[in-house]
Design an enzyme around this catalytic site. Structure first.
Site, PDB file in Angstrom:
ATOM      1  N   SER A 192      54.922  -4.093  -1.794  1.00  0.00           N
ATOM      2  CA  SER A 192      53.865  -4.653  -2.630  1.00  0.00           C
ATOM      3  C   SER A 192      53.908  -6.167  -2.535  1.00  0.00           C
ATOM      4  CB  SER A 192      54.060  -4.210  -4.095  1.00  0.00           C
ATOM      5  OG  SER A 192      55.266  -4.758  -4.615  1.00  0.00           O
ATOM      6  N   LYS A 193      53.002  -6.820  -3.256  1.00  0.00           N
ATOM      7  CA  LYS A 193      52.886  -8.275  -3.208  1.00  0.00           C
ATOM      8  C   LYS A 193      54.183  -8.977  -3.594  1.00  0.00           C
ATOM      9  CE  LYS A 193      48.689  -9.309  -1.869  1.00  0.00           C
ATOM     10  NZ  LYS A 193      48.493 -10.156  -0.669  1.00  0.00           N
ATOM     11  N   ARG A 194      54.953  -8.343  -4.451  1.00  0.00           N
ATOM     12  CA  ARG A 194      56.170  -9.024  -4.885  1.00  0.00           C
ATOM     13  C   ARG A 194      57.207  -9.120  -3.772  1.00  0.00           C
ATOM     14  NH1 ARG A 194      60.133  -5.370  -6.489  1.00  0.00           N
ATOM     15  NH2 ARG A 194      59.495  -3.190  -6.511  1.00  0.00           N
ATOM     16  N   GLU A 202      47.544 -11.862   6.096  1.00  0.00           N
ATOM     17  CA  GLU A 202      48.623 -12.766   5.686  1.00  0.00           C
ATOM     18  C   GLU A 202      49.621 -12.981   6.820  1.00  0.00           C
ATOM     19  OE1 GLU A 202      49.333 -12.261   0.959  1.00  0.00           O
ATOM     20  OE2 GLU A 202      49.556 -10.423   2.129  1.00  0.00           O
TER      21      GLU A 202
END
Length: 441
Positions: A192-194, A202
């Site tokens: 995930s983004k974390r 990206e």
């Protein structure tokens, strides 16, 4: 997808025999098949409000029951439903899941998977606004487009029994299903983004090459065999088999991706890497708009960068000494200043400046000959010889091999302004400036 080098045989941009390819252009198909299910008694209109459904969901959670539609509108007849629609109500359409069914399918990756229909609940197939729900649209689209294998994440396993029942009710043959384990972060939780960058865009922005990203992603949860890891996409495709995909979740390791990207940077055409690096130079404040001569110069500089960087965005810093030279800033570092004020270092720099003043621009052979002259004049060798030369000519205490760096500096100094790269100060000029800066200490 195009950036990754993954293309397709048909679609909205290139056409094909199974269009239209946008769901917004296929609404008439969903309506037709929804009516078919209604007419056959496999679906019914649902007039339950959002508030009513939410209240039932909360009650189920409070009682520890599975949250599924209780069939409130199943008993409404077609005539009653049509009357309410004529009066202005806008119902959804639900699929009537058969009672007491054992729904089984042979997953290509996981083997036999079974569900009891009693735990599924009647899913919405068409929302009140007329748009199809995912499970229904996927079935209609895949059937009409003759999809034979559906490959997706394991989080979709629970959708599969609903879809199989829809295939059966519509008279379609279900495709094969293959549910892949989710990709995990280093802490073994779903990526995930974390965990940092997670989208292709990206990774592209960070300076990864498409071939390295495809190569690395292909190896998460699957092995080509033979302990090989660096493989082009055509060879990956040739060897790939769904049956060889593992059941366990793969861990996304960006350090491994960086290692793979470093390999592809090294073996890629320097001109290509130079072209790709231009936006990163500009982002770093090195205003660059190279013509053919400027691009050839940047390509020549890539050998100094690609041997020691992991990504394109690291290249400007690696070769920054070409465009950014300040002896005053270099000597402001206390350690460097102390080293360069030492008598032996001053002798090396002094001899270097004198030899450069009478020498032509340096290529590799001329630099080696010049270094030999400085060595003979100062009786210094090894680090005592080359470290002062490096500091004086690059303004850095460390960096690429001098055999690469010095000729590149002087090659850049010969470029005209219209080449589109920032001015590169030549070695002769750098040495003279460095001596001056040393003299004022």
């Amino acid at each position: 997808m195009r950036w990754l080098g993954l293309d397709w045989d048909e679609g909205p941009d290139i056409g094909g025999s199974r269009g239209p390819y946008r769901q917004s252009e296929r609404l008439h198909l969903y309506t037709s098949y929804a009516n078919e299910l209604l007419n056959a008694g496999h679906a019914y209109h649902c007039f339950c409000s959002v508030a009513q459904l939410d209240a039932e969901r909360q009650a189920a959670l409070a009682e520890g029951r599975p949250s599924q539609y209780p069939g409130t509108c199943r008993s409404i007849t077609r005539e009653q439903a049509e009357a309410r629609i004529a009066a202005g109500e806008r119902p959804a359409i639900r699929f009537k899941v058969p009672d007491g069914r054992d729904v089984a399918f042979d997953d290509v990756v996981r083997g036999e998977v079974r569900f009891q229909s009693d735990v599924i609940g009647d899913p919405v197939i068409v929302r009140a606004d007329g748009h199809p729900a995912y499970n229904f649209a996927a079935v209609v689209d895949d059937a009409l487009m003759e999809v034979t294998v559906v490959v997706r994440g394991e989080d979709h396993i629970s959708n599969t029994p609903r879809q199989i029942l829809l295939y059966e009710a519509l008279g379609f043959t279900p495709p094969r299903f293959a549910h892949l384990a989710l990709v995990m972060g280093a802490d073994h939780t779903p990526l995930s983004k974390r965990h940092g960058a997670t989208s292709v865009a990206e990774f592209r922005a960070k300076g990864y090459l498409p071939e390295s990203l495809v190569n690395y992603l292909a190896l998460i949860g699957w092995s080509p065999g033979g302990n090989e890891e660096i493989l082009p996409v055509d060879e990956l495709a040739r060897r790939f088999s769904l049956e060889a995909v593992g059941h366990s979740a793969g861990v996304f390791d960006e350090e491994k991706l960086a290692w793979m990207n470093r390999h592809y940077l090294k073996v890629s055409d320097p001109i290509r890497i130079a072209e790709l690096s231009v936006p990163y130079f500009n982002a770093a404040g090195v205003r660059t708009s190279p013509d053919a001569r400027g691009l050839e110069f940047l390509a020549a500089a890539m050998a100094m960068a690609t041997s020691s960087v992991d990504r394109l965005d690291q290249i400007p810093a690696r070769v920054g000494f070409l465009f950014d030279y300040s002896p005053e800033r270099t000597l402001a570092d206390p350690q460097v200043r102390e080293e360069m004020r030492a008598a032996q270092s001053r002798r090396v720099v002094g001899a270097l400046a004198e030899e450069l003043a009478k020498a032509p621009r340096l290529d590799r052979d001329r630099f080696r000959a010049l270094a030999g002259e400085v060595k003979a004049r100062t009786d210094q060798k090894g680090r005592a010889l080359f470290h002062p030369i490096r500091v004086a000519l690059t303004g850095r205490a460390e960096g690429p091999e001098l055999d690469l760096a010095i000729p590149t500096i002087d090659r850049g100094a010969e470029l005209p302004p219209e080449a589109g790269v920032p001015r590169v100060l030549g070695c002769r000029e750098r040495a003279a400036l460095f001596i001056r800066a040393l003299d004022v200490l």
